[in-house]
Write a protein that holds these residues in place. Sequence first.
Motif, PDB file in Angstrom:
ATOM      1  N   THR A 106       0.842  -1.214   0.000  1.00  0.00           N
ATOM      2  CA  THR A 106       0.000   0.000   0.000  1.00  0.00           C
ATOM      3  C   THR A 106       0.870   1.255   0.000  1.00  0.00           C
ATOM      4  OG1 THR A 106      -0.145  -0.058   2.421  1.00  0.00           O
ATOM      5  CG2 THR A 106      -1.930  -1.133   1.169  1.00  0.00           C
ATOM      6  N   ARG A 165       2.992  12.198  15.815  1.00  0.00           N
ATOM      7  CA  ARG A 165       1.629  11.658  15.735  1.00  0.00           C
ATOM      8  C   ARG A 165       0.885  11.849  17.055  1.00  0.00           C
ATOM      9  NH1 ARG A 165      -0.582   7.235  12.388  1.00  0.00           N
ATOM     10  NH2 ARG A 165      -2.106   5.998  13.517  1.00  0.00           N
ATOM     11  N   ASN A 225      -4.097   8.233  18.558  1.00  0.00           N
ATOM     12  CA  ASN A 225      -4.359   7.597  17.264  1.00  0.00           C
ATOM     13  C   ASN A 225      -3.662   6.238  17.210  1.00  0.00           C
ATOM     14  OD1 ASN A 225      -5.070   7.069  14.670  1.00  0.00           O
ATOM     15  ND2 ASN A 225      -3.927   8.757  13.746  1.00  0.00           N
ATOM     16  N   HIS A 247       1.399  -5.285  12.330  1.00  0.00           N
ATOM     17  CA  HIS A 247       1.634  -6.059  11.121  1.00  0.00           C
ATOM     18  C   HIS A 247       2.245  -7.406  11.477  1.00  0.00           C
ATOM     19  CE1 HIS A 247       1.188  -2.001   9.653  1.00  0.00           C
ATOM     20  NE2 HIS A 247       1.196  -2.399   8.401  1.00  0.00           N
ATOM     21  N   ARG A 250      -2.918  -6.406  10.442  1.00  0.00           N
ATOM     22  CA  ARG A 250      -2.860  -6.551   8.977  1.00  0.00           C
ATOM     23  C   ARG A 250      -1.698  -7.454   8.575  1.00  0.00           C
ATOM     24  NH1 ARG A 250      -1.532  -4.459   3.917  1.00  0.00           N
ATOM     25  NH2 ARG A 250       0.077  -2.847   3.899  1.00  0.00           N
ATOM     26  N   SER A 286      -4.386   0.585   3.431  1.00  0.00           N
ATOM     27  CA  SER A 286      -5.299  -0.553   3.526  1.00  0.00           C
ATOM     28  C   SER A 286      -6.705  -0.097   3.921  1.00  0.00           C
ATOM     29  CB  SER A 286      -4.779  -1.536   4.584  1.00  0.00           C
ATOM     30  OG  SER A 286      -4.751  -0.931   5.868  1.00  0.00           O
ATOM     31  N   ARG A 305     -12.185   2.916   7.219  1.00  0.00           N
ATOM     32  CA  ARG A 305     -11.393   3.692   6.259  1.00  0.00           C
ATOM     33  C   ARG A 305     -11.405   2.938   4.930  1.00  0.00           C
ATOM     34  NH1 ARG A 305      -4.959   4.460   7.106  1.00  0.00           N
ATOM     35  NH2 ARG A 305      -4.981   2.245   6.542  1.00  0.00           N
ATOM     36  N   GLY A 329      -8.079   7.958  13.982  1.00  0.00           N
ATOM     37  CA  GLY A 329      -7.194   8.673  13.073  1.00  0.00           C
ATOM     38  C   GLY A 329      -7.932   9.524  12.050  1.00  0.00           C
TER      39      GLY A 329
HETATM   40  O1  TXA Z   1      -1.850   0.407   4.426  1.00  0.00           O
HETATM   41  C1  TXA Z   1      -1.761   0.690   5.620  1.00  0.00           C
HETATM   42  O2  TXA Z   1      -2.671   0.442   6.421  1.00  0.00           O
HETATM   43  C2  TXA Z   1      -0.469   1.381   6.086  1.00  0.00           C
HETATM   44  C3  TXA Z   1       0.688   0.390   5.902  1.00  0.00           C
HETATM   45  C4  TXA Z   1       1.980   0.911   6.439  1.00  0.00           C
HETATM   46  O3  TXA Z   1       0.355  -0.832   6.479  1.00  0.00           O
HETATM   47  N1  TXA Z   1      -0.592   1.802   7.451  1.00  0.00           N
HETATM   48  C5  TXA Z   1      -1.363   2.852   7.807  1.00  0.00           C
HETATM   49  O4  TXA Z   1      -1.317   3.170   9.151  1.00  0.00           O
HETATM   50  O5  TXA Z   1      -2.047   3.489   7.024  1.00  0.00           O
HETATM   51  P1  TXA Z   1      -1.837   4.557   9.739  1.00  0.00           P
HETATM   52  O6  TXA Z   1      -1.415   4.524  11.145  1.00  0.00           O
HETATM   53  O7  TXA Z   1      -1.348   5.654   8.895  1.00  0.00           O
HETATM   54  O8  TXA Z   1      -3.395   4.441   9.682  1.00  0.00           O
HETATM   55  C6  TXA Z   1      -4.049   3.521  10.536  1.00  0.00           C
HETATM   56  C7  TXA Z   1      -5.520   3.844  10.637  1.00  0.00           C
HETATM   57  C8  TXA Z   1      -5.755   5.115  11.424  1.00  0.00           C
HETATM   58  O9  TXA Z   1      -6.834   5.834  10.837  1.00  0.00           O
HETATM   59  C9  TXA Z   1      -6.139   4.554  12.803  1.00  0.00           C
HETATM   60  O10 TXA Z   1      -6.944   5.444  13.554  1.00  0.00           O
HETATM   61  C10 TXA Z   1      -6.891   3.288  12.428  1.00  0.00           C
HETATM   62  O11 TXA Z   1      -6.177   2.783  11.326  1.00  0.00           O
HETATM   63  N2  TXA Z   1      -6.877   2.298  13.513  1.00  0.00           N
HETATM   64  C11 TXA Z   1      -5.825   1.606  13.995  1.00  0.00           C
HETATM   65  N3  TXA Z   1      -6.180   0.831  15.032  1.00  0.00           N
HETATM   66  C12 TXA Z   1      -7.516   1.018  15.211  1.00  0.00           C
HETATM   67  C13 TXA Z   1      -8.485   0.514  16.136  1.00  0.00           C
HETATM   68  N4  TXA Z   1      -8.163  -0.354  17.094  1.00  0.00           N
HETATM   69  N5  TXA Z   1      -9.755   0.948  16.005  1.00  0.00           N
HETATM   70  C14 TXA Z   1     -10.108   1.821  15.034  1.00  0.00           C
HETATM   71  N6  TXA Z   1      -9.241   2.338  14.149  1.00  0.00           N
HETATM   72  C15 TXA Z   1      -7.966   1.950  14.231  1.00  0.00           C
END
Ligand code: TXA
Length: 341
Positions: free
Chosen positions: A38, A61, A65, A70, A124, A184, A198, A231
């Motif tokens: 991604t 950050r 958030n 992974h 993921r 993703s 998302r 986020g």
């Molecule tokens: O493609 C991707 O998902 C990339 C690659 C590096 O794997 N990672 C990514 O991570 O986009 P980040 O941190 O930029 O975005 C993660 C999103 C954020 O909107 C966060 O709030 C949400 O996922 N998220 C993570 N854990 C969560 C949870 N337990 N409940 C709800 N939302 C969550």
Amino acid sequence: MDTMRWNIKNDETYNNQAVDEAAELIKQGATVAFPTETVYGLGADATNEAAVAKIFKAKGRPQDNPLIAHVATVDQLRRLVDNMPVYTEKLIKAFSPGPITYVLPSNGTCAQNVTAGLSTIGVRIPDHPVAQALLKKADVPVAAPSANLSGKPSPTMADHVWEDLNGKISGLLDGGPTGVGLESTVIDCTQDIPIILRPGGITKEQLEEVVRPVMMDPGLANTKEKPKSPGMKYKHYSPEVPLWLVEGTHESIQAMVDQEKFNGNRVGVLASQQTAKQINAEEIISLGENINEIAIHLYEGLRRFKQGDVDIIICEVFTEAGIGQAVMNRLRKAATEYIVK
Ligand code: TXA
Ligand code: MG
């Protein structure tokens, strides 16, 4: 700090030594950026709170958030979560490894700051040879947000990571451009029905071929509703200069470009190849011929226009079909104005 950069993009075997060194750094509690299918991620050992804290610091950050954990395999995924609904098993079978993140009840294996104190965890399994090799070698779950400074477009090339994080992280595995170009799909699997938090690499249409129905988080459509994914409320994907998202024909976009030029503004345009051919502007970037290509090139396009080069970016509105839903989700967040012509 010095950031180690391993160039492995032309190496078919993905340069084992570089991956070994990067994995060793992760095990020692350091931060390493790596390519996924991604966008690039900034990884650290998800079971090590101090290591995870370095991610938040390097990116700037917000602490509330949560990060995605992974892992390389489905077995490793199971080790991080409690009771998975039956539909999750179907989704995992169909889409993982791949550009999808499952939000599930956490069993507490990962450090508190990975989940930002929530009882759920996003997990993921990335589908990229470098990410897979690194995760297998590190043999720990790796917390990894996109490897950009908070608020900026996600990195789809190692140079983007370098631009944002050189000197702030321990390492960068340069595996060339990523695949999908957008993050993703994040899907909440804690309810009776899966809910997209998302939109991303796996589209709603694809999900619904496996599980029906799939819901969209109301927070995605309605700005008054609080988004369920923490986020999603922050400023995101922002280029250096104001971005106007314009819904209209190429004639109306041209009129707007001409008007702003007349006003003394330098205008950069982001458009599909078809529209780009018909527009006359000083700076114009074609993002591609179809929505999949546009997704791949979107973040690069947003990063290309720097302060001092242009005063305004004008971008056309794209289709919401397929990955277009994710493209438009990112563009709406990146935009300072949405203009209907
Ligand atoms: O493609 C991707 O998902 C990339 C690659 C590096 O794997 N990672 C990514 O991570 O986009 P980040 O941190 O930029 O975005 C993660 C999103 C954020 O909107 C966060 O709030 C949400 O996922 N998220 C993570 N854990 C969560 C949870 N337990 N409940 C709800 N939302 C969550
Ligand atoms: Mg991000």
